[in-house]
Design an enzyme around this catalytic site. Sequence first.
Site, PDB file in Angstrom:
ATOM      1  N   ASP A  26      25.262 -53.030   0.613  1.00  0.00           N
ATOM      2  CA  ASP A  26      25.517 -52.281   1.851  1.00  0.00           C
ATOM      3  C   ASP A  26      26.954 -51.771   1.895  1.00  0.00           C
ATOM      4  O   ASP A  26      27.858 -52.370   1.314  1.00  0.00           O
ATOM      5  CB  ASP A  26      25.229 -53.189   3.061  1.00  0.00           C
ATOM      6  N   ASN A  28      27.793 -48.218   1.522  1.00  0.00           N
ATOM      7  CA  ASN A  28      28.034 -46.955   0.800  1.00  0.00           C
ATOM      8  C   ASN A  28      28.523 -45.852   1.733  1.00  0.00           C
ATOM      9  O   ASN A  28      29.439 -45.104   1.402  1.00  0.00           O
ATOM     10  CB  ASN A  28      26.745 -46.452   0.137  1.00  0.00           C
ATOM     11  N   ARG A  39      28.304 -39.067   3.267  1.00  0.00           N
ATOM     12  CA  ARG A  39      27.715 -40.388   3.001  1.00  0.00           C
ATOM     13  C   ARG A  39      27.109 -40.476   1.596  1.00  0.00           C
ATOM     14  O   ARG A  39      27.197 -41.508   0.933  1.00  0.00           O
ATOM     15  CB  ARG A  39      26.607 -40.691   4.025  1.00  0.00           C
ATOM     16  N   HIS A  43      26.551 -43.183  -2.007  1.00  0.00           N
ATOM     17  CA  HIS A  43      25.332 -43.577  -2.742  1.00  0.00           C
ATOM     18  C   HIS A  43      25.481 -43.251  -4.232  1.00  0.00           C
ATOM     19  O   HIS A  43      25.025 -43.994  -5.090  1.00  0.00           O
ATOM     20  CB  HIS A  43      24.104 -42.863  -2.175  1.00  0.00           C
ATOM     21  N   LEU A 137      17.589 -60.610 -18.983  1.00  0.00           N
ATOM     22  CA  LEU A 137      17.819 -60.621 -17.529  1.00  0.00           C
ATOM     23  C   LEU A 137      16.675 -59.824 -16.926  1.00  0.00           C
ATOM     24  O   LEU A 137      16.268 -58.807 -17.486  1.00  0.00           O
ATOM     25  CB  LEU A 137      19.157 -59.931 -17.231  1.00  0.00           C
TER      26      LEU A 137
HETATM   27  C1  IPE Z   1      19.966 -52.849   4.283  1.00  0.00           C
HETATM   28  O1  IPE Z   1      21.015 -52.014   4.638  1.00  0.00           O
HETATM   29  C2  IPE Z   1      19.088 -52.171   3.305  1.00  0.00           C
HETATM   30  C3  IPE Z   1      19.671 -51.828   2.000  1.00  0.00           C
HETATM   31  C4  IPE Z   1      20.874 -52.097   1.570  1.00  0.00           C
HETATM   32  C5  IPE Z   1      18.773 -51.161   1.109  1.00  0.00           C
HETATM   33  P1  IPE Z   1      20.998 -51.180   5.987  1.00  0.00           P
HETATM   34  O2  IPE Z   1      22.308 -50.493   6.064  1.00  0.00           O
HETATM   35  O3  IPE Z   1      19.790 -50.334   6.044  1.00  0.00           O
HETATM   36  O4  IPE Z   1      20.874 -52.341   7.085  1.00  0.00           O
HETATM   37  P2  IPE Z   1      21.129 -52.337   8.657  1.00  0.00           P
HETATM   38  O5  IPE Z   1      20.399 -51.160   9.231  1.00  0.00           O
HETATM   39  O6  IPE Z   1      22.606 -52.199   8.852  1.00  0.00           O
HETATM   40  O7  IPE Z   1      20.617 -53.650   9.122  1.00  0.00           O
HETATM   41  C1  IPE Z   2      23.519 -49.093   1.704  1.00  0.00           C
HETATM   42  O1  IPE Z   2      24.610 -48.413   2.224  1.00  0.00           O
HETATM   43  C2  IPE Z   2      22.560 -48.179   0.982  1.00  0.00           C
HETATM   44  C3  IPE Z   2      21.252 -48.010   1.631  1.00  0.00           C
HETATM   45  C4  IPE Z   2      20.858 -48.619   2.715  1.00  0.00           C
HETATM   46  C5  IPE Z   2      20.338 -47.089   0.987  1.00  0.00           C
HETATM   47  P1  IPE Z   2      24.547 -47.708   3.650  1.00  0.00           P
HETATM   48  O2  IPE Z   2      24.086 -46.297   3.466  1.00  0.00           O
HETATM   49  O3  IPE Z   2      23.742 -48.510   4.591  1.00  0.00           O
HETATM   50  O4  IPE Z   2      26.069 -47.712   4.056  1.00  0.00           O
HETATM   51  P2  IPE Z   2      26.677 -48.014   5.496  1.00  0.00           P
HETATM   52  O5  IPE Z   2      26.145 -49.341   5.931  1.00  0.00           O
HETATM   53  O6  IPE Z   2      26.235 -46.899   6.404  1.00  0.00           O
HETATM   54  O7  IPE Z   2      28.150 -48.013   5.269  1.00  0.00           O
HETATM   55 MG    MG Z   3      24.214 -50.023   5.880  1.00  0.00          MG
END
Ligand code: IPE
Ligand code: IPE
Ligand code: MG
Length: 265
Positions: A26, A28, A39, A43, A137
């Site tokens: 989480d 990104n 954003r 990713h 792995l």
């Molecule tokens: C959780 O991250 C899912 C992934 C990393 C794939 P999210 O960013 O979607 O989670 P919430 O919405 O903050 O709980």
């Molecule tokens: C996690 O990073 C990736 C996915 C859930 C696909 P986020 O996109 O949730 O990044 P934040 O949490 O908004 O920073």
């Molecule tokens: Mg997130």
Amino acid sequence: MPAVISSTREIPATGIIPRHVAIIMDGNGRWAKNRFLPRVAGHKRAMETVRGVVKACGERGIDYLTLFAFSSENWRRPKEEISVLMQLFIVALEQEVVKLHENGIRFKVVGDLSKFEPKIVEFIRNGEKLTAANTRLTLTIAANYGGRWDIMQATRSMLAQHPELAGSFEEEDLMSHFAMSYAPEPDLFIRTGGEQRISNFLLWQLAYTELYFTDTLWPDFDAQALDLAIQSYQQRERRFGRTSEQLKTSPSAEGTRRVVADQSA
Ligand code: IPE
Ligand code: IPE
Ligand code: MG
């Protein structure tokens, strides 16, 4: 007997190195925002982190690495972001699976694949077939995965195969139907990005997993950050419901703590 034991039915053997590490990647979006980038730049950068962490896990003797890439609730995001994520997933499948194979890594994807384009599903199945016999792995990508989805689909699948179990069934009957029935329960759970929640990841399997949360954003997570998580894991006393005193007479738990003590000596 199921190949994988349940931590609520038996006490699993534990070691100095977690056998299975499961990560919510989480942060990104925030990483990109901090740099005034869109954003999706976060990713894209995340892929490089994945490469580094896969390599580091292999080098540290971790047997299973499970990465949460897209949750069943991530469809709630803007269409454009979902579309870029899918494109990145295709590119990663095209470019990375052969490299994983060359490195002896078994590749798996878990989640509800029915929502993905047929092209993606074909890439996934081909990758899984190509790498099926690898033993170094096991890298599992959780894509359109949800812990609740998994419990529901496992129950449906069990009852479809064994309607006679409708009145009464045991954990063992259900376990072989989970999407990750090939892997032991995670020893160490890591969530990057500062949030302290499970976000519908492996709900059943995290029953006795050690949880580790770090503010480091996923694009910044590296081998050193992984080592900090492993060091934190090595300080934990995995009691599985027992008392500290009981652990002193349990060979597997004592083995873990002895090695930790030796390292710090
Ligand atoms: C959780 O991250 C899912 C992934 C990393 C794939 P999210 O960013 O979607 O989670 P919430 O919405 O903050 O709980
Ligand atoms: C996690 O990073 C990736 C996915 C859930 C696909 P986020 O996109 O949730 O990044 P934040 O949490 O908004 O920073
Ligand atoms: Mg997130």
